[in-house]
Each structure stands twice: as structure tokens, then as C-alpha cells.
Design a protein around this motif. Structure first.
Motif, PDB file in Angstrom:
ATOM      1  N   LEU A 239      45.023  29.386 -11.773  1.00  0.00           N
ATOM      2  CA  LEU A 239      44.397  28.951 -12.832  1.00  0.00           C
ATOM      3  C   LEU A 239      43.143  28.814 -12.870  1.00  0.00           C
ATOM      4  N   ALA A 240      42.586  28.112 -12.118  1.00  0.00           N
ATOM      5  CA  ALA A 240      41.376  27.789 -11.728  1.00  0.00           C
ATOM      6  C   ALA A 240      40.504  29.120 -11.254  1.00  0.00           C
ATOM      7  N   ALA A 241      41.081  29.906 -10.558  1.00  0.00           N
ATOM      8  CA  ALA A 241      40.612  31.028 -10.187  1.00  0.00           C
ATOM      9  C   ALA A 241      40.217  32.252 -11.527  1.00  0.00           C
ATOM     10  N   ALA A 242      41.215  32.093 -12.095  1.00  0.00           N
ATOM     11  CA  ALA A 242      41.250  32.817 -13.404  1.00  0.00           C
ATOM     12  C   ALA A 242      40.200  32.359 -14.448  1.00  0.00           C
ATOM     13  N   ILE A 243      39.902  31.126 -14.377  1.00  0.00           N
ATOM     14  CA  ILE A 243      38.984  30.327 -15.576  1.00  0.00           C
ATOM     15  C   ILE A 243      37.817  30.753 -14.982  1.00  0.00           C
ATOM     16  N   VAL A 244      37.516  30.669 -13.739  1.00  0.00           N
ATOM     17  CA  VAL A 244      36.029  30.956 -13.233  1.00  0.00           C
ATOM     18  C   VAL A 244      35.780  32.400 -12.796  1.00  0.00           C
ATOM     19  N   GLY A 245      36.704  33.317 -13.215  1.00  0.00           N
ATOM     20  CA  GLY A 245      36.339  34.613 -13.085  1.00  0.00           C
ATOM     21  C   GLY A 245      36.441  35.283 -11.734  1.00  0.00           C
ATOM     22  N   LEU A 246      37.449  34.822 -10.903  1.00  0.00           N
ATOM     23  CA  LEU A 246      37.797  35.390  -9.793  1.00  0.00           C
ATOM     24  C   LEU A 246      38.021  37.027  -9.835  1.00  0.00           C
ATOM     25  N   SER A 247      37.366  38.040  -9.436  1.00  0.00           N
ATOM     26  CA  SER A 247      37.720  39.223  -9.563  1.00  0.00           C
ATOM     27  C   SER A 247      39.142  39.813  -9.306  1.00  0.00           C
ATOM     28  N   TRP A 248      39.698  40.805  -9.920  1.00  0.00           N
ATOM     29  CA  TRP A 248      40.857  41.341  -9.341  1.00  0.00           C
ATOM     30  C   TRP A 248      40.920  41.947  -8.145  1.00  0.00           C
ATOM     31  N   ARG A 249      39.720  42.414  -7.816  1.00  0.00           N
ATOM     32  CA  ARG A 249      39.841  43.158  -6.555  1.00  0.00           C
ATOM     33  C   ARG A 249      39.753  42.201  -5.480  1.00  0.00           C
ATOM     34  N   THR A 250      39.237  40.840  -5.558  1.00  0.00           N
ATOM     35  CA  THR A 250      39.358  39.969  -4.562  1.00  0.00           C
ATOM     36  C   THR A 250      40.316  39.499  -4.611  1.00  0.00           C
ATOM     37  N   PHE A 251      41.259  39.086  -5.589  1.00  0.00           N
ATOM     38  CA  PHE A 251      42.470  38.563  -5.693  1.00  0.00           C
ATOM     39  C   PHE A 251      43.535  39.369  -5.168  1.00  0.00           C
ATOM     40  N   ILE A 252      43.505  40.999  -5.357  1.00  0.00           N
ATOM     41  CA  ILE A 252      44.416  41.807  -4.965  1.00  0.00           C
ATOM     42  C   ILE A 252      44.395  42.155  -3.304  1.00  0.00           C
ATOM     43  N   VAL A 253      42.882  42.272  -2.851  1.00  0.00           N
ATOM     44  CA  VAL A 253      42.924  42.344  -1.488  1.00  0.00           C
ATOM     45  C   VAL A 253      43.401  41.006  -0.730  1.00  0.00           C
ATOM     46  N   SER A 254      42.738  39.975  -1.081  1.00  0.00           N
ATOM     47  CA  SER A 254      43.169  38.642  -0.417  1.00  0.00           C
ATOM     48  C   SER A 254      44.532  38.193  -0.158  1.00  0.00           C
TER      49      SER A 254
END
Length: 199
Positions: free
Chosen positions: A121-136
């Protein structure tokens, strides 16, 4: 004796439990992976990597759905669910950790009871990119699945019968989760008490 069909059925159930439990955190996802790893090891040691992969895939898909929901809901979802106080300093710290070392941050959030959804939720709120999330999250989900598979394999080495190892793995994972949750609550209570005393 564990049959191939039985193992496939167990892996399918595990996948469902992990995927759904990653969206709605009411199912014992770690226990499901540990128990299935025990069954796989009794069938053939070569089947264990398949269990890790299927468990990781279920965790990954569940996390992706959760992250999408968090991104869609944003701050309104935060206020409604009260999962994360509107503490932007905390959110910024989470964002920095996710951007600098996303794999460890996502892995630890999965291993700490109740830690995954607030981090996503914090990652989504502060704008973590989909690309970073998908790969990591690929590595984080696989490492999580491997960790719980290892717990199951340790219990398998102690007990000769598959059902005994399964029961032991489930009990160990659930007990460890309860202890970690208790410790986390005690720390939070002590932190809150310290904050009240500070002028």
C-alpha cells in the motif's frame, strides 16, 4: 505412498491457497507451501523445485492483484482500511527502501506477519513503478516460497511418514507466525507507551 496425481492435486490446492491468501490474508500461505514441499519430497526430491515455482507463482499473482488494488485505491483506500496511518515520512522511507533494494524489502514484507499489505500500500501511494514491482517481486516471491519449502523439508527429515511431516510443518509455520505477531505487538505497545511518556 504419494502418487503423481496426488502431488499435482496438492500443488493445485497450494497454488489456490497462496494466490487467494496473498489477496485476502486469512489463509495460511506459508503452511500450504511447507506442507506441499513435504509431500513433494516424499514423492521425489526432484519435485521440490516445482513446488517452489508453483508457490512462488501463486504468491506473485496474489501480490500483483493486491498491488493493483492498492494503486487503484490509493489514499482513499488507506483511510478506509486504516492499514497505514497517513504518515508520509514512513511512506517515503518505504519508497526509498523499495527503490534502493526492492527484492529484500518485498521479501521481508512477506515474511513479517501483517507486513506485506502495508508495504504494498505504501509502495502504491508513493508511486513505485509497475516495472520495478514486476521485476523485483519475481525474486521475492520465489525466495519466500523457497524459505517455506525449506521449513517443510526440515520437518520431513525428522518424521518418517509424510503426514507427520505435513502436520509438523503446518504447526511450526503457524506457531512461528503467532510468535512473530506477538513480538511485533509488544514492540508497538512499548513504542506507543514511550511516545506517551515523551513530553
Amino acid at each position: 505412498m504419494i502418487t503423481f496425481g496426488g502431488l499435482v492435486a496438492a500443488a493445485a490446492v497450494m497454488f489456490g491457497v497462496v494466490a487467494v491468501g496473498s489477496i485476502l490474508p486469512v489463509l495460511p500461505t506459508g503452511a500450504a507451501v511447507s506442507a506441499t514441499a513435504v509431500l513433494a519430497a516424499h514423492y521425489s526430491p526432484l519435485a521440490v523445485p516445482a513446488v517452489i515455482a508453483v508457490g512462488g507463482l501463486g504468491a506473485y499473482l496474489g501480490d500483483a492483484v493486491t498491488f493493483a488494488i492498492c494503486r487503484a485505491g490509493g489514499e482513499a483506500l488507506t483511510r478506509r482500511l486504516r492499514l497505514l496511518r497517513t504518515d508520509w515520512k514512513l511512506a517515503e522511507t518505504v519508497r526509498e527502501r523499495l527503490q534502493r533494494r526492492p527484492v529484500p524489502a518485498l521479501l521481508v514484507s512477506r515474511l513479517v506477519p501483517g507486513g506485506r499489505i502495508p508495504v504494498l500500500l505504501a509502495a502504491a501511494i508513493v508511486g513505485l513503478s509497475w516495472r520495478t514491482f514486476i521485476v523485483s517481486n519475481i525474486a521475492a516471491a520465489l525466495l519466500w516460497s523457497a524459505t517455506y519449502s525449506a521449513i517443510g523439508l526440515l520437518s520431513r527429515n525428522v518424521f518418517p511418514q509424510p503426514w507427520q511431516g505435513v502436520v509438523c510443518a503446518i504447526v511450526v509455520v503457524l506457531a512461528a507466525g503467532q510468535v512473530a505477531s506477538w513480538v511485533q505487538k509488544r514492540r508497538q505497545k512499548a513504542k506507543d507507551a514511550g511516545a506517551e511518556v515523551t513530553p
